[in-house]
Design a protein around this motif. Structure first.
Motif, PDB file in Angstrom:
ATOM      1  N   LYS A 199       0.822  -1.211   0.000  1.00 30.13           N
ATOM      2  CA  LYS A 199       0.000   0.000   0.000  1.00 30.13           C
ATOM      3  C   LYS A 199       0.859   1.265   0.000  1.00 30.13           C
ATOM      4  O   LYS A 199       0.330   2.377   0.067  1.00 30.13           O
ATOM      5  CB  LYS A 199      -0.933   0.001   1.211  1.00 30.13           C
ATOM      6  N   GLY A 200       2.184   1.072  -0.024  1.00 26.74           N
ATOM      7  CA  GLY A 200       3.063   2.214  -0.145  1.00 26.74           C
ATOM      8  C   GLY A 200       3.883   2.577   1.073  1.00 26.74           C
ATOM      9  O   GLY A 200       4.638   3.562   1.036  1.00 26.74           O
ATOM     10  N   ALA A 201       3.771   1.835   2.158  1.00 19.73           N
ATOM     11  CA  ALA A 201       4.552   2.150   3.357  1.00 19.73           C
ATOM     12  C   ALA A 201       6.040   1.941   3.077  1.00 19.73           C
ATOM     13  O   ALA A 201       6.437   0.891   2.564  1.00 19.73           O
ATOM     14  CB  ALA A 201       4.109   1.272   4.529  1.00 19.73           C
ATOM     15  N   PRO A 202       6.889   2.906   3.422  1.00 18.80           N
ATOM     16  CA  PRO A 202       8.334   2.826   3.125  1.00 18.80           C
ATOM     17  C   PRO A 202       9.094   2.049   4.202  1.00 18.80           C
ATOM     18  O   PRO A 202      10.039   2.555   4.802  1.00 18.80           O
ATOM     19  CB  PRO A 202       8.748   4.296   3.105  1.00 18.80           C
ATOM     20  N   ILE A 203       8.698   0.826   4.435  1.00 16.01           N
ATOM     21  CA  ILE A 203       9.278   0.016   5.504  1.00 16.01           C
ATOM     22  C   ILE A 203       9.783  -1.318   4.963  1.00 16.01           C
ATOM     23  O   ILE A 203       9.446  -1.703   3.840  1.00 16.01           O
ATOM     24  CB  ILE A 203       8.249  -0.246   6.641  1.00 16.01           C
ATOM     25  N   ILE A 204      10.575  -2.004   5.796  1.00 15.46           N
ATOM     26  CA  ILE A 204      11.125  -3.291   5.376  1.00 15.46           C
ATOM     27  C   ILE A 204      11.497  -4.102   6.610  1.00 15.46           C
ATOM     28  O   ILE A 204      11.728  -3.546   7.693  1.00 15.46           O
ATOM     29  CB  ILE A 204      12.352  -3.082   4.456  1.00 15.46           C
ATOM     30  N   VAL A 205      11.556  -5.423   6.453  1.00 11.62           N
ATOM     31  CA  VAL A 205      11.913  -6.329   7.539  1.00 11.62           C
ATOM     32  C   VAL A 205      13.420  -6.562   7.519  1.00 11.62           C
ATOM     33  O   VAL A 205      13.976  -6.933   6.483  1.00 11.62           O
ATOM     34  CB  VAL A 205      11.181  -7.681   7.388  1.00 11.62           C
ATOM     35  N   ILE A 206      14.083  -6.363   8.676  1.00 12.78           N
ATOM     36  CA  ILE A 206      15.541  -6.542   8.729  1.00 12.78           C
ATOM     37  C   ILE A 206      15.953  -7.725   9.611  1.00 12.78           C
ATOM     38  O   ILE A 206      17.139  -7.970   9.804  1.00 12.78           O
ATOM     39  CB  ILE A 206      16.240  -5.270   9.215  1.00 12.78           C
ATOM     40  N   GLY A 207      14.978  -8.463  10.117  1.00 13.68           N
ATOM     41  CA  GLY A 207      15.275  -9.630  10.935  1.00 13.68           C
ATOM     42  C   GLY A 207      13.992 -10.211  11.481  1.00 13.68           C
ATOM     43  O   GLY A 207      12.942  -9.565  11.435  1.00 13.68           O
ATOM     44  N   ALA A 208      14.061 -11.440  11.974  1.00 13.66           N
ATOM     45  CA  ALA A 208      12.872 -12.075  12.551  1.00 13.66           C
ATOM     46  C   ALA A 208      13.304 -12.962  13.708  1.00 13.66           C
ATOM     47  O   ALA A 208      14.170 -13.829  13.540  1.00 13.66           O
ATOM     48  CB  ALA A 208      12.128 -12.896  11.505  1.00 13.66           C
TER      49      ALA A 208
END
Length: 348
Positions: free
Chosen positions: A111-120
């Motif tokens: 939806k356009g959020a400027p985020i990302i996953v860097i670990g889990a």
């Protein structure tokens, strides 16, 4: 836990932990060999749910001074809850980091959020189907013809899980449910949509024996407790992210060694207002350790996600109707860099 839509028992949100203080000061080595103090300010960290033992590693890192030793003046562990959209908080820049789940984060990204996953942290998602030991449901096929309590917020995951296992939804009697599993104890339903770390232990402390199977073990692999940041922070705030992740890793190492430690902090300190059961919190702490430590994380370090597991996550999200690429959702470069520079951190 607001993992991938599932919330856990316990009331209240909006509680903020006091910023951790420590006499330790972080420093960097100058070219002349001296030490220069580092001030990274306060770390704003958005949690995905109320302050239960789910965030044990952060509590330990705070109390043990790991964040301040890394250069932060303190840490603001921001409570989550059903009315908090953790990914939106991070996207808006109101928190440097947040805890979420791939389906929630992925949906925000498309939806356009400027985020990302860097670990889990969790290599297996905690979603499970719980049943009474006296009337066990051990596989998805065992659910056919049975009554399963499913919470409204978890219906998307439920529907995707049935699809992944080629089960006709009309063959299973889905019963609208809240989060208290007492209806299962009362035998009003045959199964209960749960977190493996939570509801089974809530009933266990009441003397009720249950059996559970993980959705993850039946065609629905997803990581959970993923760490979300703004994409631009990987460049603009890289030092802060590395410092925070290293403190997290140390805190979680302590929790893995002693599950009681984080449980006590949750029940008696960070989540004191929630009136958590310390015994049940300890059971949860031990249970979540099994989701953290796998053959892969023992070799590569906790919070890492292998390319193969990333691909499995992308396929699972596709089954749920979320079309996203691995590059859009995951960036493991920073966590891999940390372990490359600090190989001793891989050892629990």
């Amino acid at each position: 836990m607001a993992g991938a839509g599932l919330t856990l028992l316990g009331g209240g949100s909006g509680l903020l932990a006091a910023c951790g203080k420590s006499s330790k000061s972080a420093s960097t080595t100058t070219a002349a060999g001296g030490k220069t103090p580092v001030d990274l300010g306060t770390l704003d960290y958005q949690l995905s749910w109320i302050k239960n033992v789910e965030f044990a590693g952060m509590y330990i890192a705070d109390k043990s001074g790991y964040y301040t030793a890394a250069g932060f003046s303190g840490v603001n562990l921001m409570s989550g809850g059903p009315n908090v959209q953790q990914d939106s908080v991070v996207a808006a820049g109101k928190a440097l980091m947040g805890i979420s789940a791939p389906d929630i984060t992925g949906a925000a990204i498309v939806k356009g959020a400027p985020i990302i996953v860097i670990g889990a942290l969790f290599q297996k998602n905690p979603f499970a189907i719980m049943s009474l030991a006296s009337n066990p449901i051990k596989t998805p096929q065992d659910m056919i013809g049975k009554k399963i309590g499913v919470q409204a917020t978890n219906e998307p995951v439920w529907a995707a899980f049935l699809k992944a296992n080629k089960i006709d939804p009309s063959k299973v009697n889905k019963v609208p449910a809240q989060f208290d599993p007492q209806p299962l104890a009362n035998k009003e339903v045959d199964g209960w949509f749960s977190f493996i770390t939570n509801e089974p232990n809530l009933l266990k402390v009441k003397g009720i024996d249950t059996v559970s199977f993980l959705l993850n073990d039946f065609n629905y692999p997803l990581v959970s407790q993923n760490i979300v940041v703004r994409k631009d922070s990987l460049t603009n705030d890289k030092a802060k992210l590395k410092a925070a992740l290293m403190a997290d890793i140390k805190g979680w190492h302590d929790s893995l060694k002693d599950p009681q430690k984080g449980a006590d902090l949750a029940a008696n300190d960070y989540g004191k207002a929630l009136k958590l059961d310390a015994k049940e919190q300890a059971l949860e702490s031990a249970a979540q350790n099994k989701l953290i430590l796998t053959t892969d994380t023992m070799a590569n370090g906790i919070m890492t996600v292998t390319p193969a597991l990333i691909d499995e996550n992308i396929r699972t999200l596709g089954i749920a109707g979320l079309k996203i690429t691995a590059a859009q959702l995951f960036d493991m470069s920073l966590i891999n860099e940390i372990y490359s520079e600090n190989p001793a951190l891989k050892t629990v």
